[in-house]
Design an enzyme around this catalytic site. Structure first.
Site, mmCIF file in Angstrom:
data_model
loop_
_atom_site.group_PDB
_atom_site.id
_atom_site.type_symbol
_atom_site.label_atom_id
_atom_site.label_comp_id
_atom_site.label_asym_id
_atom_site.label_seq_id
_atom_site.Cartn_x
_atom_site.Cartn_y
_atom_site.Cartn_z
ATOM 1 C CG ASP A 198 -2.933 -7.964 5.102
ATOM 2 O OD1 ASP A 198 -1.849 -7.964 4.493
ATOM 3 O OD2 ASP A 198 -4.010 -7.593 4.587
ATOM 4 C CD GLU A 243 1.814 -10.243 -0.329
ATOM 5 O OE1 GLU A 243 1.751 -9.089 -0.777
ATOM 6 O OE2 GLU A 243 0.941 -10.706 0.432
ATOM 7 C CG HIS A 257 -0.053 -11.460 -3.954
ATOM 8 N ND1 HIS A 257 -0.905 -12.298 -3.258
ATOM 9 C CD2 HIS A 257 -0.222 -10.244 -3.411
ATOM 10 C CE1 HIS A 257 -1.567 -11.599 -2.353
ATOM 11 N NE2 HIS A 257 -1.164 -10.345 -2.415
ATOM 12 C CG HIS A 315 -1.043 -5.553 -4.284
ATOM 13 N ND1 HIS A 315 0.050 -5.476 -3.464
ATOM 14 C CD2 HIS A 315 -1.855 -6.499 -3.718
ATOM 15 C CE1 HIS A 315 -0.079 -6.339 -2.463
ATOM 16 N NE2 HIS A 315 -1.231 -6.955 -2.584
ATOM 17 N NE ARG A 328 -3.986 -2.069 2.131
ATOM 18 C CZ ARG A 328 -3.839 -3.400 2.231
ATOM 19 N NH1 ARG A 328 -2.691 -3.924 2.573
ATOM 20 N NH2 ARG A 328 -4.878 -4.189 1.990
#
Ligand code: GLA
Length: 380
Positions: A280, A345, A208, A134, A109
């Site tokens: 996350d 990631e 991803h 992304h 982000r």
């Protein structure tokens, strides 16, 4: 050569010797093949298959650089597909979860879709509330990449390039990105990224894949055991934007320094887990010098599969598929429910363009960006 001269007394023996040692070179079997996967905007999309000598097979499309399937042997040497994905290009065109894709120009982000570089403010396309996620509305996961067909098909490698023009999604500079996937004979999926630009820009390329070491579509990933080689993480606010702090994991549910089941603490009362709807977050890797350094290790008991992640990047986003809700119908008609895949990631830290204390993501003309990540598979 003398030992190869035909012995007139024994033509059969001579032929055997020639065959065993002196023939010029036995043709190598192809390790990369190609099949049609559809077309997009007049461009052909292909599905490439890479095979190594140790039982691994990867299918990768030049749409989004997506790893469509990844066959990895389990503890009984039985191959199983360990990544979530779809059977057809049309499903990928409708998809929203970035399954298996190359993510760019800026993975993760950028707060409010804005940043300032060399005194100029840039406004990006926003696609995640007020933020850019992304790469924006049409990131590197949604474009057709060009495959380098000049690499011999005897190599289990696929090199893909994409030219992102100046102003695309709001980013400055024409950026040429190349991503090379290689399957090594030690059961590694290696990803080498390079890029260059003609104006200063920001860049954060990542991959991803959603992994499920028990097999895609076989259930949730909560019993997978995870080790993250990180003493600190980058906390987020309620909009999943990094606050700028580097916080010790000690005494928090973010501490994966010793292998821990992913589900062991995911449900505890904790602001960070609430903001992320689970895991996350970006972890700050304990790096040892330059080069590849161990970021993570995942183990799934029933299959015995182990995946290690090695990277040159400073961080890794660990995401537990909190936005999966069973509506994505994947390969073989299997629905991908809540938390049925995990992403690791490798990356620079989220929102770095607005966080001056984070390692820089700026790329300038004349510089060559390079980055490598290796997903290494074994059994235990
Ligand atoms: C990343 C993000 C998540 C989510 C997924 C895709 O992992 O951090 O918040 O956007 O991609 O759904």
């Amino acid at each position: 050569m003398t030992q190869c001269l035909p012995n007139i007394l024994s033509l059969v023996a001579a032929a055997a010797i020639l065959f065993a040692g002196c023939s010029p070179s036995t043709p190598e079997s192809p390790r990369r093949s190609r099949a049609p996967f559809g077309t997009l905007g007049g461009k052909e999309v292909f599905l490439y298959t890479l095979r190594n000598k140790s039982g691994m097979e990867a299918r990768i499309t030049n749409y989004g650089g997506i790893v469509v399937s990844l066959l990895v042997p389990d503890k009984s040497n039985k191959p199983g597909d360990v990544v979530l994905g779809y059977d057809s290009l049309s499903s990928y065109l409708k998809a929203t979860s970035y399954f298996g894709a190359i993510v760019g120009r800026y993975g993760n982000r950028i707060g409010k879709g804005r940043f300032t570089l060399e005194g100029k403010e840039y406004a990006l396309n926003v696609n995640d509330g007020h933020n850019t996620l992304h790469g924006g509305l049409k990131g590197f996961d949604k474009v057709v990449w060009e495959a380098d067909e000049s690499i011999p098909a005897t190599q289990p490698s696929l090199s893909l390039s994409y030219l992102s023009r100046d102003g695309e999604e709001g980013f400055p500079g024409s950026l040429k990105a190349t991503v090379a996937y290689t399957l090594t004979d030690s059961n590694e999926l290696r990803i080498d990224y390079t890029a260059s630009t003609d104006k200063p820009t920001v860049l954060n390329l990542t991959h991803h894949s959603y992994f499920n070491l028990a097999g895609a579509g076989s259930g949730d990933i909560l019993s997978h055991e995870l080790m993250l080689n990180a003493d600190r993480f980058t906390p987020i606010d309620s909009g999943i934007i990094t606050t700028g702090e580097l916080k010790p994991v000690e005494g928090t549910p973010m501490d994966f320094r010793t292998p821990t089941a992913i589900g062991a603490r995911i449900g505890v009362k904790d602001d960070q887990l609430r903001f992320g709807r689970g895991y996350d977050h970006n972890w700050v890797l304990n790096r040892t010098g330059e080069g590849l350094s161990l970021a993570a290790r995942v183990w799934e008991k029933t299959s015995g599969r182990v995946m290690e992640v090695w990277t040159t990047e400073p961080g890794v986003q660990f995401y537990t598929g909190n936005f999966l809700d069973g509506t994505a119908i994947g390969k073989g008609g299997k629905a991908y429910a809540y938390r049925t895949g995990l992403c690791l990631e490798t990356q620079h830290f989220p929102d770095s363009p607005n966080k001056p204390t984070f390692p820089t993501t700026v790329l300038r003309p004349g510089e060559k960006f390079t980055s490598t990540t290796v997903y290494k598979f074994s059994v235990q």
